[in-house]
Design an enzyme around this catalytic site. Structure first.
Site, short mmCIF file in Angstrom:
data_model
loop_
_atom_site.label_atom_id
_atom_site.label_comp_id
_atom_site.label_asym_id
_atom_site.label_seq_id
_atom_site.Cartn_x
_atom_site.Cartn_y
_atom_site.Cartn_z
CG HIS A 126 47.66 47.01 38.59
ND1 HIS A 126 48.06 46.40 39.75
CD2 HIS A 126 47.75 46.06 37.63
CE1 HIS A 126 48.35 45.14 39.52
NE2 HIS A 126 48.17 44.90 38.23
CG ASP A 127 48.03 48.99 42.64
OD1 ASP A 127 47.32 49.83 43.22
OD2 ASP A 127 47.57 47.95 42.15
N GLY A 144 52.66 45.59 37.54
CA GLY A 144 51.98 46.10 38.70
C GLY A 144 52.81 46.09 39.97
#
Length: 265
Positions: A126-127, A144
């Site tokens: 994520h991200d 992440g």
């Protein structure tokens, strides 16, 4: 649902209402495409591919069997908020690759650039923000919030710790754990990744001028052996060198980061 007339969708695949399928796209057997997914022109899902979430897959991508693209983050703080995954053009996403959407705490967007190669069983968390011409070799994992700049290679079975930045043109050797930022054009290897020099092979393959490679080597020596702190030595480099490649390192080191740097041994 919007499906271009020239798109080819196997009857054994599921495309949910709301999905957008571009001109010439191909969706092979046993694939699932979610309602909030956009598949760009001429992109192909080979078979057994899941693309879900708020995911945009650009043009001319190839996604191989058992890849999972756009699933929710592996983050206990994720509360089901809307977040996205944006993938550029001409990427090859091989078997078993996973790429997750973003989180509210990380800006909500995971982004992958153009012309990447993501070999079997890689993970993009994520991200994460990934640039262009990036290669993740088999079983490499990026945690992440990482930033992976253009032209980076991450070796097989390597892991990148959350929030780490890897500068453009760097190479991470196989079976390395990277816990701190890596300068542009750096060479990292060893189980607990250490900065061992410059990615000279990569620089030469890209046709970088000899004068710039010489300037980078001199800069690396100054970073390794000069007086003062690592940050002090970097700032002096910015004043003393007019090489754009050296200035890339200076800008990277003096930029914003939540982590320390791998420094020359």
């Amino acid at each position: 649902m919007s499906i271009a007339q020239s798109a080819v969708i196997h009857p054994m695949s599921l495309v949910e209402d709301g999905a957008v399928i571009g001109d010439g796209a191909k969706i092979g057997p046993f694939c699932t495409v979610g309602a909030n997914v956009t598949i760009g022109a001429r992109s192909e899902l080979r078979s057994h591919v899941v693309v879900t979430g708020h995911t945009t897959l650009g043009e001319d991508n190839e996604v191989f069997p058992f890849a999972s693209i756009g699933e929710v983050p592996q983050d206990l703080k994720f509360g089901g908020e809307d977040s996205t995954l944006i993938i550029g053009d001409r990427n090859r996403i091989r078997e078993g690759v996973t790429m997750n959407t973003g989180t509210e705490g990380g800006g909500g967007v995971t982004r992958v650039g153009d012309d990447g190669l993501f070999m079997a069983n890689c993970h993009v968390a994520h991200d994460v923000q990934i640039g262009n011409n990036v290669i993740l070799v088999n079983n490499a994992s990026v945690a992440g919030h990482c930033v992976i700049e253009n032209d980076v290679i991450i070796g097989g079975l390597s892991g990148v710790h959350q929030w780490v930045r890897i500068g453009k043109g760097a190479i991470i050797g196989a079976v390395s754990m990277v816990t701190n930022d890596v300068i542009p054009y750096g060479l990292v290897q060893a189980p607990r990744g250490h900065l061992h020099g410059l990615n000279l092979v990569g620089l030469k393959r890209k046709g970088i001028a000899r004068a710039d490679i010489t300037a980078l080597r001199a800069a690396y020596q100054m970073l390794a052996q000069g007086d003062g702190t690592f940050q002090d030595r970097t700032r002096r480099l910015g004043d003393e060198s007019d090489s754009e490649y050296v200035q890339d390192i200076v800008a990277f080191v003096t930029g914003n980061s939540d982590r320390s740097f791998l420094t020359p041994e």
